[in-house]
Scaffold this motif. Structure first.
Motif, PDB file in Angstrom:
ATOM      1  N   GLU A 155       0.782  -1.230   0.000  1.00  0.00           N
ATOM      2  CA  GLU A 155       0.000   0.000   0.000  1.00  0.00           C
ATOM      3  C   GLU A 155       0.822   1.292   0.000  1.00  0.00           C
ATOM      4  O   GLU A 155       0.336   2.329   0.434  1.00  0.00           O
ATOM      5  CB  GLU A 155      -0.984   0.004   1.168  1.00  0.00           C
ATOM      6  N   ASP A 210      -0.872   3.749  -2.400  1.00  0.00           N
ATOM      7  CA  ASP A 210      -2.130   4.221  -1.809  1.00  0.00           C
ATOM      8  C   ASP A 210      -1.872   5.307  -0.777  1.00  0.00           C
ATOM      9  O   ASP A 210      -2.536   6.348  -0.763  1.00  0.00           O
ATOM     10  CB  ASP A 210      -2.896   3.079  -1.138  1.00  0.00           C
ATOM     11  N   ASP A 246      -9.836   1.531  -0.430  1.00  0.00           N
ATOM     12  CA  ASP A 246      -8.735   2.151   0.309  1.00  0.00           C
ATOM     13  C   ASP A 246      -8.905   3.656   0.485  1.00  0.00           C
ATOM     14  O   ASP A 246      -8.370   4.242   1.415  1.00  0.00           O
ATOM     15  CB  ASP A 246      -7.398   1.883  -0.377  1.00  0.00           C
TER      16      ASP A 246
END
Length: 77
Positions: A37, A40, A68
């Motif tokens: 991630e 993200d 997310d």
């Protein structure tokens, strides 16, 4: 030069002639070194920074396929 950075450099070189068509878009290298991630989290921080810098209002467009960003988007309404 790492493979990832080489790919980014190649993409930037390929897109450079079209810079005016891609106004407002840029590539960011997200080295993850086995962590999840990373991209993200970088997008979330960039969005928060953008909002902070444009307090009077602006439009952000997210085209996503996962949850997310759900909390971020709910807070940015």
């Amino acid at each position: 030069m790492s493979v990832g950075r080489n790919v980014v450099a190649q993409l930037k070189a390929a897109l450079a002639p079209h810079g005016k068509l891609l106004s407002g878009c840029h590539l960011v290298d997200c080295p993850h070194v086995g962590r999840k991630e990373v991209a993200d989290k970088m997008i979330i921080v960039d969005a928060m920074h953008f909002v902070y810098m444009h307090m009077k209002g602006a439009t952000l467009c997210f085209i996503i396929g996962d949850v997310d960003y759900a909390y971020l988007l709910s807070m940015l309404k």
